[in-house]
Design an enzyme around this catalytic site. Structure first.
Site, PDB file in Angstrom:
ATOM      1  N   PHE A  94       0.842  -1.198   0.000  1.00 47.83           N
ATOM      2  CA  PHE A  94       0.000   0.000   0.000  1.00 47.83           C
ATOM      3  C   PHE A  94       0.875   1.245   0.000  1.00 47.83           C
ATOM      4  CE2 PHE A  94      -2.403   3.274   2.434  1.00 47.83           C
ATOM      5  CZ  PHE A  94      -3.455   3.447   1.544  1.00 47.83           C
ATOM      6  N   TYR A 138       1.101  -5.624 -11.946  1.00 44.30           N
ATOM      7  CA  TYR A 138       1.639  -6.961 -11.699  1.00 44.30           C
ATOM      8  C   TYR A 138       1.799  -7.746 -13.002  1.00 44.30           C
ATOM      9  CZ  TYR A 138       0.571  -5.945  -6.830  1.00 44.30           C
ATOM     10  OH  TYR A 138       0.532  -5.378  -5.588  1.00 44.30           O
TER      11      TYR A 138
END
Length: 165
Positions: A94, A138
Site C-alpha cells: 500500500f 503486476y
C-alpha cells in the site's frame, strides 16, 4: 532485513516493534482504500503479538520518502507441496494516495522479489481485488491470475459451526 536505499530520497526499512502504531495506521489506510474498513478487527495489541511476539507470523517493511513513511508491505511465508519449497505471500502493498505514481509501489514489489530470491522461495503469491488497477502493474512484471483457482476464506466466526458438522 537491512535497510535498502532504492533511489534518491526513497528508503525501504524493516518495521520495528515501536512501529506498531504506524503499521496499524497503514492497515486502516489500505482498508479504507479497498472500501473494507468495516472488516478491520485488528488492534495494535494483536498486530504486536502476531508480528513481534514469541512466534512471528508476518513481516513488515516501510517505504520512506525523505524519511516520511509513505508505503508499507506485509508478507509472510507459505509452503507449496508441489514446489517443495516455501513461498513468499504478499498480504498487502500500500502506498498513500498522495505518493502514488512515483515508483514507490514498484520499489516495494521489487524488494519482495529480492527477498523471495534471497530466501530461495519457489514462488510469490498475492491476491488483488478485481477492480484494482494494480493488476496491470503486476501483469507488466509477468504475474497473472491463476486459471481455475478461486480463493476461499473461512473466518474465525465459522470455526465452531464447522467443527460441529
Amino acid at each position: 532485513m537491512a535497510e535498502t536505499e532504492t533511489k534518491s530520497g526513497l528508503n525501504i526499512r524493516s518495521a520495528e516493534k515501536e512501529d506498531i502504531p504506524l503499521i496499524f495506521e497503514f492497515v486502516k489506510g489500505i482498508a479504507e482504500f479497498e472500501n473494507l474498513s468495516h472488516l478491520v478487527t485488528a488492534t495494535e495489541e494483536t498486530l504486536e503479538e502476531s508480528m513481534f511476539g514469541e512466534k512471528r507470523y508476518a513481516e513488515v517493511f516501510f517505504a520512506e520518502l525523505n524519511e516520511v513513511p509513505v508505503g508499507f508491505t506485509v508478507f509472510f511465508h507459505n509452503f507449496s507441496t508441489f514446489v517443495g519449497k516455501q513461498g513468499l505471500y504478499i498480504e498487502d502493498i500500500f502506498v498513500k494516495p498522495g505518493f502514488r505514481g512515483k515508483g514507490i509501489g514498484k520499489a516495494m514489489f521489487m524488494h519482495c522479489v529480492k527477498l523471495a530470491k534471497e530466501r530461495n522461495c519457489g514462488r510469490m503469491e498475492w491476491a488483488v481485488l478485481d477492480w484494482n488497477p494494480a493488476r496491470e502493474f503486476y501483469e507488466y512484471f509477468g504475474a497473472g491470475p491463476v486459471d481455475g483457482w478461486h480463493i476461499y476464506r473461512m473466518g474465525a466466526d465459522k470455526f465452531e459451526s464447522a467443527l460441529e458438522k
